[in-house]
Design a protein around this motif. Structure first.
Motif, PDB file in Angstrom:
ATOM      1  N   ALA A  16      10.180   8.200 -39.632  1.00  0.00           N
ATOM      2  CA  ALA A  16      10.682   7.482 -39.230  1.00  0.00           C
ATOM      3  C   ALA A  16      12.985   7.295 -39.036  1.00  0.00           C
ATOM      4  CB  ALA A  16      10.066   5.668 -39.455  1.00  0.00           C
ATOM      5  N   ALA A  17      13.692   6.574 -38.073  1.00  0.00           N
ATOM      6  CA  ALA A  17      14.939   6.257 -38.587  1.00  0.00           C
ATOM      7  C   ALA A  17      15.096   5.290 -39.157  1.00  0.00           C
ATOM      8  CB  ALA A  17      15.591   6.495 -36.732  1.00  0.00           C
ATOM      9  N   PRO A  18      16.092   5.226 -40.265  1.00  0.00           N
ATOM     10  CA  PRO A  18      16.389   4.588 -40.680  1.00  0.00           C
ATOM     11  C   PRO A  18      16.745   2.860 -40.034  1.00  0.00           C
ATOM     12  CG  PRO A  18      17.500   6.200 -41.177  1.00  0.00           C
ATOM     13  CD  PRO A  18      16.607   6.174 -40.043  1.00  0.00           C
ATOM     14  N   LEU A  19      16.144   1.902 -41.127  1.00  0.00           N
ATOM     15  CA  LEU A  19      16.824   0.692 -40.369  1.00  0.00           C
ATOM     16  C   LEU A  19      18.325   0.451 -39.488  1.00  0.00           C
ATOM     17  CD1 LEU A  19      15.254  -1.742 -43.073  1.00  0.00           C
ATOM     18  CD2 LEU A  19      14.646  -1.470 -40.567  1.00  0.00           C
ATOM     19  N   ALA A  20      18.268  -0.634 -38.516  1.00  0.00           N
ATOM     20  CA  ALA A  20      19.757  -0.729 -38.042  1.00  0.00           C
ATOM     21  C   ALA A  20      20.147  -2.059 -38.988  1.00  0.00           C
ATOM     22  CB  ALA A  20      19.571  -0.699 -36.712  1.00  0.00           C
ATOM     23  N   PHE A  21      20.844  -2.016 -39.406  1.00  0.00           N
ATOM     24  CA  PHE A  21      21.375  -3.769 -39.815  1.00  0.00           C
ATOM     25  C   PHE A  21      22.767  -3.502 -39.490  1.00  0.00           C
ATOM     26  CE2 PHE A  21      19.165  -1.842 -43.330  1.00  0.00           C
ATOM     27  CZ  PHE A  21      17.592  -2.960 -43.439  1.00  0.00           C
ATOM     28  N   GLY A  22      22.912  -5.041 -39.025  1.00  0.00           N
ATOM     29  CA  GLY A  22      24.345  -5.509 -38.854  1.00  0.00           C
ATOM     30  C   GLY A  22      25.206  -5.314 -40.463  1.00  0.00           C
ATOM     31  N   SER A  23      26.377  -5.814 -39.483  1.00  0.00           N
ATOM     32  CA  SER A  23      27.851  -5.822 -40.925  1.00  0.00           C
ATOM     33  C   SER A  23      27.246  -6.781 -41.910  1.00  0.00           C
ATOM     34  CB  SER A  23      29.312  -6.014 -40.653  1.00  0.00           C
ATOM     35  OG  SER A  23      29.029  -7.223 -39.966  1.00  0.00           O
ATOM     36  N   VAL A  24      27.887  -6.301 -43.148  1.00  0.00           N
ATOM     37  CA  VAL A  24      27.318  -6.916 -44.597  1.00  0.00           C
ATOM     38  C   VAL A  24      28.460  -7.859 -44.652  1.00  0.00           C
ATOM     39  CG1 VAL A  24      27.592  -7.030 -47.289  1.00  0.00           C
ATOM     40  CG2 VAL A  24      27.055  -4.627 -45.627  1.00  0.00           C
ATOM     41  N   ALA A  25      27.898  -9.590 -44.897  1.00  0.00           N
ATOM     42  CA  ALA A  25      28.152 -10.332 -44.670  1.00  0.00           C
ATOM     43  C   ALA A  25      28.902 -11.009 -46.201  1.00  0.00           C
ATOM     44  CB  ALA A  25      27.577 -11.968 -44.140  1.00  0.00           C
ATOM     45  N   THR A  26      29.703 -12.076 -46.345  1.00  0.00           N
ATOM     46  CA  THR A  26      30.086 -12.224 -48.012  1.00  0.00           C
ATOM     47  C   THR A  26      29.382 -13.553 -48.207  1.00  0.00           C
ATOM     48  OG1 THR A  26      32.234 -11.001 -47.956  1.00  0.00           O
ATOM     49  CG2 THR A  26      31.667 -12.813 -49.843  1.00  0.00           C
ATOM     50  N   ALA A  27      28.291 -14.350 -49.328  1.00  0.00           N
ATOM     51  CA  ALA A  27      27.504 -14.920 -49.450  1.00  0.00           C
ATOM     52  C   ALA A  27      28.658 -15.583 -50.988  1.00  0.00           C
ATOM     53  CB  ALA A  27      26.115 -15.211 -49.914  1.00  0.00           C
ATOM     54  N   ALA A  42      18.136  -0.225 -48.782  1.00  0.00           N
ATOM     55  CA  ALA A  42      17.880   0.045 -47.086  1.00  0.00           C
ATOM     56  C   ALA A  42      18.820  -0.380 -46.291  1.00  0.00           C
ATOM     57  CB  ALA A  42      16.883  -1.226 -46.428  1.00  0.00           C
ATOM     58  N   LYS A  43      18.828  -1.174 -47.132  1.00  0.00           N
ATOM     59  CA  LYS A  43      20.906  -1.309 -45.963  1.00  0.00           C
ATOM     60  C   LYS A  43      22.116  -0.862 -46.234  1.00  0.00           C
ATOM     61  CE  LYS A  43      20.670  -6.244 -45.248  1.00  0.00           C
ATOM     62  NZ  LYS A  43      20.659  -7.811 -45.036  1.00  0.00           N
ATOM     63  N   THR A  44      21.708   0.032 -47.794  1.00  0.00           N
ATOM     64  CA  THR A  44      23.205   1.300 -47.675  1.00  0.00           C
ATOM     65  C   THR A  44      23.278   2.000 -46.962  1.00  0.00           C
ATOM     66  OG1 THR A  44      21.588   2.557 -49.217  1.00  0.00           O
ATOM     67  CG2 THR A  44      22.623   0.375 -50.062  1.00  0.00           C
ATOM     68  N   LYS A  45      24.782   2.608 -46.489  1.00  0.00           N
ATOM     69  CA  LYS A  45      25.352   3.699 -46.281  1.00  0.00           C
ATOM     70  C   LYS A  45      24.650   4.754 -46.691  1.00  0.00           C
ATOM     71  CE  LYS A  45      29.408   1.562 -45.281  1.00  0.00           C
ATOM     72  NZ  LYS A  45      31.172   1.482 -45.182  1.00  0.00           N
ATOM     73  N   ALA A  46      23.951   4.813 -48.269  1.00  0.00           N
ATOM     74  CA  ALA A  46      24.033   6.143 -49.211  1.00  0.00           C
ATOM     75  C   ALA A  46      21.962   6.856 -48.445  1.00  0.00           C
ATOM     76  CB  ALA A  46      23.822   6.111 -50.101  1.00  0.00           C
ATOM     77  N   PHE A  47      21.683   5.309 -48.527  1.00  0.00           N
ATOM     78  CA  PHE A  47      19.874   5.837 -47.952  1.00  0.00           C
ATOM     79  C   PHE A  47      19.472   5.925 -46.351  1.00  0.00           C
ATOM     80  CE2 PHE A  47      16.853   3.730 -45.721  1.00  0.00           C
ATOM     81  CZ  PHE A  47      15.997   3.651 -46.842  1.00  0.00           C
ATOM     82  N   SER A  48      20.787   5.206 -45.404  1.00  0.00           N
ATOM     83  CA  SER A  48      20.508   5.515 -44.646  1.00  0.00           C
ATOM     84  C   SER A  48      20.903   7.331 -44.074  1.00  0.00           C
ATOM     85  CB  SER A  48      21.560   4.835 -43.447  1.00  0.00           C
ATOM     86  OG  SER A  48      21.710   5.227 -41.972  1.00  0.00           O
ATOM     87  N   ALA A  49      22.453   7.539 -45.234  1.00  0.00           N
ATOM     88  CA  ALA A  49      22.698   9.005 -45.009  1.00  0.00           C
ATOM     89  C   ALA A  49      21.790  10.225 -45.419  1.00  0.00           C
ATOM     90  CB  ALA A  49      23.821   9.109 -45.844  1.00  0.00           C
TER      91      ALA A  49
END
Length: 229
Positions: A16-27, A42-49
């Motif tokens: 399966a392809a990694p999840l597609a996420f939007g930009s990281v927001a600041t809470a 799962a949202k990290t760039k390292a995980f996707s790469a």
């Protein structure tokens, strides 16, 4: 005999392809916050790469898994006596009592699939573990920066405003602390127990995301064709 009929979840998740996420927001939070460690990783760039690299490196194995999985589904269908495309325990028990030779063929295919997918799964676990090892530090950095006293899981809240969720903030810190991870574990490496559990959860998340995206694409109306002159 249930080992003969494991679902194809693991195989599907591996490819399966990694999840597609939007930009990281600041809470913006104060005091109490919520976070989802699995989603933050799962949202990290390292995980996707890492998953993208694994998909490329083990493409040949994935292609063989797909082919064997189709064969496996065909074999299972032979035991579906009522042809409802669902193999029940009663149908399985009947095949066992009859010593149906299809069971041996199924076992052979499943063993082959497990052999093919093991290196890729181990590579995924190695990448996940390397990211997870920095999770505590990333979370503590967010706690300090935002002066958070307590972080709870989402399930612990009956209600929480969106800005109380610091998952994206933890992801942003992880992207800084762990920009990339290796996917080739040492020969004697074995995953930690919590790594195995986290990997399984991530696989389920990826499969669910892939299925949702496929369903959304099917629901989209076809593009309008230009009018002919």
């Amino acid at each position: 005999m249930t080992r003969f009929f494991k679902t194809a979840l693991t195989v599907l998740a591996v490819t399966a392809a990694p999840l597609a996420f939007g930009s990281v927001a600041t809470a913006q939070v104060s005091g109490i916050a919520t976070a989802d460690p699995m989603l933050a990783i799962a949202k990290t760039k390292a995980f996707s790469a890492a998953y993208s690299q694994i998909g490329t490196q083990y493409k040949s194995s994935f292609d063989q898994i797909d082919a064997r999985n189709k064969t496996l589904n065909g074999l299972r269908a032979q035991l579906d006596t009522d042809n409802n495309k669902q193999l029940t325990q009663e149908e399985l028990d009947a095949a066992v009592r009859a010593k149906n030779p299809v069971l041996n063929s199924i076992e052979t295919e499943e063993n082959a699939i497990q052999t093919l997918q093991t290196p890729a799964i181990k590579a995924q676990m190695f990448a996940v573990e390397n990211i997870f090892n920095e999770y505590s530090n990333a979370q503590q950095q967010v706690v300090t920066n935002k002066k958070i006293g307590v972080i709870l899981s989402r399930d612990a809240f009956l209600y929480a405003p969106p800005q109380a969720d610091v998952t994206n903030d933890i992801t942003a810190v992880l992207d800084t602390r762990v920009p990339t991870v290796a996917i080739t574990p040492p020969a004697d490496w074995q995953p930690q127990r919590n790594t195995v559990a986290l990997h399984q959860q991530l696989q389920q998340l990826l499969v669910a995301s892939a299925r949702n995206q496929a369903a959304q694409q099917q629901q989209q109306p076809p593009a309008a064709q230009p009018a002919s002159r």
